[in-house]
Design an enzyme around this catalytic site. Structure first.
Site, PDB file in Angstrom:
ATOM      1  CG  HIS A 134      20.758  -0.276  62.571  1.00 47.82           C
ATOM      2  ND1 HIS A 134      21.278   0.123  63.606  1.00 47.82           N
ATOM      3  CD2 HIS A 134      21.841   0.191  61.839  1.00 47.82           C
ATOM      4  CE1 HIS A 134      22.456   0.743  63.968  1.00 47.82           C
ATOM      5  NE2 HIS A 134      22.588   0.673  62.543  1.00 47.82           N
ATOM      6  CE  LYS A 138      23.712  -3.178  62.910  1.00 45.95           C
ATOM      7  NZ  LYS A 138      24.941  -3.578  62.466  1.00 45.95           N
TER       8      LYS A 138
END
Length: 246
Positions: A134, A138
């Protein structure tokens, strides 16, 4: 009559797109865009919201989910970070109140299919590891999608995975361990959300890969959850329950 919806976490990238998508849908009325410092409970009361889309952070998603359920709004929980005991408690609370909602580790239809295919493969190939990647904003790891995938794999396995007598020379070298599946988390610029589920067997490997390259990939699933959540009588965990995947 339009359904009244609050987006909590509206200032994030996902939140802003969710607000735009809901605002442009004829079935919904976006009654509040909430962020850090806003009073979620008071907003539900003041707007008489029927649905709250929860897109905040791992450190507050559980408390926010309790507020949503206890104030009789239907939760569509897209923020990751809920631990299994927290999911279980929220489901118990919803069942007691006979109140529907849904926890969605991933709103992407393609990601849901990838998870479904992984569960099928696990019936025949018990040796598997997950690599999820990601963007660097995040902050929680592993992703909710990876954890849900591991849970589905473990539930579908017919045979136990091999017990390897390995010694990690550096702590964490084999990644996290959830439901007898190793999960490796990457956080890099240039990536939005992707996951590989890698199965190994005698003389072969099978790799399932899903890659979200734009947050627009999450919007059809978000709308589906909002359209269906008021018809549910308990808190479901996973968008697959609304897709009637067999």
């Amino acid at each position: 009559m339009q359904t009244r919806v609050i987006v909590n976490g509206a200032q994030g990238k996902m939140g802003r797109l969710a607000c735009e998508t809901i605002n442009n849908h004829p079935a919904f009325q976006l009654v509040a865009e909430l962020g850090r410092g806003d009073n979620l409970q008071q907003s539900i009361i003041d707007t008489q919201a029927q649905i709250v889309v929860e897109l905040t952070r791992a450190d507050c998603v559980y408390e926010n989910s309790l507020i949503i359920i206890n104030n009789k709004a239907h939760p569509v929980i897209g923020a990751s970070g809920l631990l299994p005991p927290q999911v279980e408690h929220l489901q118990t609370l919803s069942a007691e109140k006979k109140w529907g909602g849904i926890i969605v580790p991933n709103f992407s239809i393609g990601a849901i299919l990838m998870m479904h295919f992984a569960a099928i493969a696990a019936r025949f190939l018990p040796e598997v590891e997950i690599v999820e990647a990601h963007h660097q904003q995040k902050l929680d790891a592993p992703s909710g999608t990876a954890m849900k995938t591991a849970e589905m794999i473990d539930a579908a396995r017919r045979d136990k995975k091999n017990a390897l007598p390995l010694k990690a020379l550096i702590a964490g070298a084999r990644g996290a361990h959830h439901c007898n599946v190793n999960i490796h988390s990457l956080r890099l610029p240039g990536i939005l959300a992707q996951q590989q589920v890698i199965f190994g067997s005698l003389g072969e490997t099978l790799t399932l890969t899903h890659n979200s390259i734009d947050r627009s990939s999450f919007m059809p699933g978000l709308l589906l959850a909002c359209e269906q959540v008021q018809h549910l009588d308990k808190l479901y965990y996973g968008l697959e329950y609304l897709l009637a995947i067999e």
